[in-house]
Design a protein around this motif. Structure first.
Motif, PDB file in Angstrom:
ATOM      1  N   ILE A 185      71.460  41.598  22.548  1.00 32.32           N
ATOM      2  CA  ILE A 185      71.695  43.141  22.502  1.00 32.32           C
ATOM      3  C   ILE A 185      73.289  42.947  22.699  1.00 32.32           C
ATOM      4  O   ILE A 185      73.761  42.251  23.071  1.00 32.32           O
ATOM      5  N   SER A 186      73.738  44.102  22.284  1.00 33.06           N
ATOM      6  CA  SER A 186      75.069  44.758  22.478  1.00 33.06           C
ATOM      7  C   SER A 186      75.781  44.478  23.799  1.00 33.06           C
ATOM      8  O   SER A 186      74.667  44.838  24.667  1.00 33.06           O
ATOM      9  N   GLU A 187      76.753  44.611  24.155  1.00 38.50           N
ATOM     10  CA  GLU A 187      77.373  44.594  25.359  1.00 38.50           C
ATOM     11  C   GLU A 187      78.240  45.854  25.610  1.00 38.50           C
ATOM     12  O   GLU A 187      79.129  45.994  26.583  1.00 38.50           O
ATOM     13  N   ARG A 188      77.858  46.856  24.669  1.00 37.15           N
ATOM     14  CA  ARG A 188      78.922  48.070  24.951  1.00 37.15           C
ATOM     15  C   ARG A 188      78.289  48.909  26.186  1.00 37.15           C
ATOM     16  O   ARG A 188      77.208  48.865  26.561  1.00 37.15           O
ATOM     17  N   ARG A 189      79.647  49.287  26.866  1.00 34.61           N
ATOM     18  CA  ARG A 189      79.146  49.786  28.192  1.00 34.61           C
ATOM     19  C   ARG A 189      79.469  51.201  28.173  1.00 34.61           C
ATOM     20  O   ARG A 189      78.963  52.056  29.295  1.00 34.61           O
TER      21      ARG A 189
ATOM     22  N   VAL B 126      79.761  56.865  25.301  1.00 37.92           N
ATOM     23  CA  VAL B 126      80.620  57.549  24.404  1.00 37.92           C
ATOM     24  C   VAL B 126      80.673  56.854  23.083  1.00 37.92           C
ATOM     25  O   VAL B 126      80.966  57.456  21.951  1.00 37.92           O
ATOM     26  N   ASN B 127      80.933  55.482  23.221  1.00 39.57           N
ATOM     27  CA  ASN B 127      80.886  54.455  22.089  1.00 39.57           C
ATOM     28  C   ASN B 127      79.637  53.862  21.438  1.00 39.57           C
ATOM     29  O   ASN B 127      79.747  53.072  20.576  1.00 39.57           O
ATOM     30  N   CYS B 128      78.364  54.348  21.974  1.00 40.96           N
ATOM     31  CA  CYS B 128      77.308  53.926  21.525  1.00 40.96           C
ATOM     32  C   CYS B 128      76.551  54.547  20.435  1.00 40.96           C
ATOM     33  O   CYS B 128      76.551  55.933  20.410  1.00 40.96           O
TER      34      CYS B 128
ATOM     35  N   LEU C 189      72.246  48.495  17.078  1.00 39.15           N
ATOM     36  CA  LEU C 189      72.054  49.974  17.855  1.00 39.15           C
ATOM     37  C   LEU C 189      72.013  49.426  19.255  1.00 39.15           C
ATOM     38  O   LEU C 189      71.995  48.399  19.839  1.00 39.15           O
ATOM     39  N   ASP C 190      72.590  50.493  19.862  1.00 38.58           N
ATOM     40  CA  ASP C 190      72.489  50.298  21.290  1.00 38.58           C
ATOM     41  C   ASP C 190      71.518  50.813  22.167  1.00 38.58           C
ATOM     42  O   ASP C 190      71.267  50.434  23.429  1.00 38.58           O
TER      43      ASP C 190
END
Length: 271
Positions: free
Chosen positions: A146-150, A153-155, A203-204
């Motif tokens: 999976i992605s590491e976006r935290r 707002v950026n997801c 996708l997040d």
């Protein structure tokens, strides 16, 4: 290179065989777009053919397993561990009938009430997403995570906005709240591929307030094995035969859950 187990080989082989007729039929859809009748009946026939092929292949490979297939009579399991297949033979049929190359075959395996393996195949891109409990998640022969976006707002978050989903209680509220909090919302048209894309980091997150078992069975185990989180919209973790889902990477799942729980609580307070 990933080593596929016997059960994954059964799923993969079944997907590949069913996809042959689907790809052939999909190639004919574009020619039907201008006809008065349109491609709808053609797509339904393609779905039925895929369903028949998948059912035959799985029954041949594992005759004692039960079978739950979209829009078909279920077959009871005679297996000691009550194993059963949960199948969507053509997920994303609206995309299919409009000639949009984004649809999939989804096969999940349940054992004693727990999802233990899954395969989601996108024939137009020849992408097989698969996982088995404890062995990780893969795209063809490469490990996926999976992605590491935290930062929410950026997801990129997915859902479905067709008429049934829109009419589901409170779905517009979810769209408004999550849309305002996240980078963007997408409806790509295939629930199974939405879940596969979360596993692959494309996708997040994904939520749906009105979902069916065959749409999410394979995706649940694939997301989990890729390191993702799966609950219902109030945080419940027992997902067997639930009608709602919230899937995301571990960084943002709790933030999305706060939003969905707040909306659910507000709906209850109105009653």
């Amino acid at each position: 290179m990933a080593t596929r187990t016997a059960i994954i080989n059964v799923m993969a082989r079944t997907c590949y065989k069913a996809s042959k007729s689907l790809l052939r039929d999909f190639g004919e859809v574009e020619q039907l777009q201008a006809s008065r009748k349109g491609p709808k009946d053609f797509a339904i026939t393609a779905n039925s053919a895929s369903q028949k092929k998948i059912s035959e292949e799985l029954a041949y490979a594992r005759p004692d397993y039960g079978l739950i297939v979209k829009h078909a009579k279920s077959t009871e399991s005679n297996d000691p561990k009550n194993r059963k297949w949960i199948v969507d033979p053509l997920n994303g049929i609206t995309n299919f009938l409009h000639g949009i190359p984004h649809w999939s075959i989804s096969i999940g395996l349940e054992e004693e009430g727990e999802l233990v393996a899954g395969a989601i195949y996108d024939p137009t891109r020849d992408e097989l997403f698969w996982a088995e409990k404890g062995l990780g998640a893969f795209l063809n022969d490469s490990r996926i995570r999976i992605s590491e976006r935290r930062d929410l707002v950026n997801c990129l978050i997915a859902t479905e906005v067709h008429s049934e989903a829109i009419n589901a209680d409170g779905h517009n509220d979810y769209i408004a709240e999550i849309g305002n909090a996240s980078g963007a919302i997408r409806d790509l048209g295939s629930t199974s591929l939405d879940l596969a894309y979360i596993a692959a980091g494309r996708l997040d997150g994904f939520w749906h307030p009105q979902i069916l078992p065959w749409e999410m069975a394979a995706g649940i185990i694939i997301v989990k094995e890729a390191g993702g989180y799966i609950t219902d919209l109030t945080g419940g973790i027992k997902m067997s035969y639930k009608t709602e889902i919230l899937a995301a990477n571990a960084r943002i799942h709790h933030r999305l859950l706060r939003l969905t729980k707040a909306i659910t609580d507000e709906k209850k307070s109105r009653l």
